[in-house]
Design a protein around this motif. Structure first.
Motif, PDB file in Angstrom:
ATOM      1  N   THR A  24       0.835  -1.206   0.000  1.00 47.07           N
ATOM      2  CA  THR A  24       0.000   0.000   0.000  1.00 47.07           C
ATOM      3  C   THR A  24       0.871   1.257   0.000  1.00 47.07           C
ATOM      4  O   THR A  24       0.586   2.223  -0.724  1.00 47.07           O
ATOM      5  CB  THR A  24      -0.947  -0.018   1.217  1.00 47.07           C
ATOM      6  N   ASP A  65      -4.214  -3.101  -5.436  1.00 47.46           N
ATOM      7  CA  ASP A  65      -3.721  -3.392  -4.096  1.00 47.46           C
ATOM      8  C   ASP A  65      -4.590  -4.491  -3.491  1.00 47.46           C
ATOM      9  O   ASP A  65      -5.746  -4.653  -3.869  1.00 47.46           O
ATOM     10  CB  ASP A  65      -3.848  -2.114  -3.245  1.00 47.46           C
ATOM     11  N   ILE A  66      -4.037  -5.239  -2.567  1.00 44.70           N
ATOM     12  CA  ILE A  66      -4.865  -6.193  -1.837  1.00 44.70           C
ATOM     13  C   ILE A  66      -4.798  -5.825  -0.369  1.00 44.70           C
ATOM     14  O   ILE A  66      -3.803  -5.306   0.105  1.00 44.70           O
ATOM     15  CB  ILE A  66      -4.416  -7.659  -2.011  1.00 44.70           C
ATOM     16  N   GLU A  70      -3.907 -11.039   2.127  1.00 42.74           N
ATOM     17  CA  GLU A  70      -2.519 -11.504   2.158  1.00 42.74           C
ATOM     18  C   GLU A  70      -2.368 -12.709   3.073  1.00 42.74           C
ATOM     19  O   GLU A  70      -1.585 -13.607   2.824  1.00 42.74           O
ATOM     20  CB  GLU A  70      -1.580 -10.418   2.674  1.00 42.74           C
TER      21      GLU A  70
HETATM   22 MG    MG Z   1      -1.863  -2.895   2.352  1.00 38.14          MG
END
Ligand code: MG
Ligand code: GDP
Length: 180
Positions: A24, A65-66, A70
Motif C-alpha cells: 500500500t 492493491d490487496i 494476504e
Molecule cells: Mg496494504
C-alpha cells in the motif's frame, strides 16, 4: 482533433506479497506522492490509477492493491483476471517475506496468464531498502533468482524514501508495451 488520435494503453498491474511488506505504501507513494507509517488495512481490493505520458502516447497504469487477503497467501482468479503485469514485494528486513515470494509467484502463474498463454510480466521488489545499508553483495544472487524463477527483473525500493519506484514501474511498462 489530434488529441483523440493519441494512442492509449491501459495496463492492469497487481501488487502482491505478504502483509506489511509495503504494498500500500508503494502505491500511495508512486501514485499520490504521499507516505505515512500507519495505513489502516482496508478489507478487499483497491486500485489506484497512474497516468503517464509516454512519448506521444498515454499509459494508464491501474495498480491493484490487496488488503486482508494476504494472510491466505493467495488470491482469487477474479482478482488476477486480465492482469498484464505484477509486482511481487518483500520486506528486506524480514526473510520470511522473501521465502513467501515463490508462493506468490506460483499462485500468480497458476491463475493468471496473457491472452497468448504466456505468464504475465513480473517484477520483484525488495522494499524497505532504506533499512539496510549494503545490499550489493546480494545483487548477483538476486539476478540468478530472477532468472531461475521467471521474474523479468528486480529493484531495491523504498516507499519511505521514494527510491526506485518510478524506475521499477517504467521497466515493467516498457516490457508490457513490447509484448502487447
Ligand atoms: Mg496494504
Ligand atoms: P502492506 O501490508 O504490504 O500494504 O504494507 P504497508 O504499506 O501497510 O506497510 C507496512 C508498514 O511498513 C507501514 O508501517 C509502513 O509505513 C512501513 N513501510 C512501508 N514501506 C516502507 C519502506 O520503504 N521503508 C520503511 N522503513 N518502512 C516502510
Amino acid at each position: 482533433g489530434m488529441r483523440s488520435l493519441q494512442k492509449e494503453h491501459l495496463y492492469k498491474v497487481l501488487v502482491i506479497g505478504d502483509l506489511g511488506v509495503g504494498k500500500t505504501s508503494i502505491i500511495r507513494r508512486y501514485v499520490h506522492q504521499t507516505y505515512s507509517t500507519n495505513y489502516r488495512a482496508t478489507i478487499g481490493v483497491d486500485f489506484a490509477l497512474k497516468v503517464l505520458n509516454w512519448d506521444s502516447e498515454t499509459v494508464r497504469l491501474q495498480l491493484w492493491d490487496i488488503a486482508g487477503q494476504e494472510r491466505f497467501g493467495n488470491m482469487t482468479r477474479v482478482y488476477y483476471r486480465e492482469a498484464m503485469g505484477a509486482f511481487i514485494v518483500f520486506d528486506v528486513t524480514r526473510p520470511t517475506t522473501f521465502e513467501a515470494v515463490l508462493k506468490w509467484k506460483e499462485d500468480l502463474d497458476s491463475k493468471a496468464m496473457l491472452a497468448n498463454g504466456s505468464s504475465i510480466a513480473t517484477v520483484l521488489l525488495a522494499n524497505k531498502c532504506d533499512q539496510i545499508r549494503d545490499l550489493t553483495n546480494n545483487g548477483l544472487k538476486m539476478d540468478q533468482f530472477c532468472k531461475d524463477h521467471g521474474f523479468i527483473g528486480w529493484f531495491e525500493t523504498s516507499a519511505k524514501d521514494n527510491l526506485n519506484l518510478k524506475e521499477a514501474a517504467n521497466f515493467l511498462i516498457k516490457h508490457m508495451m513490447a509484448t502487447e
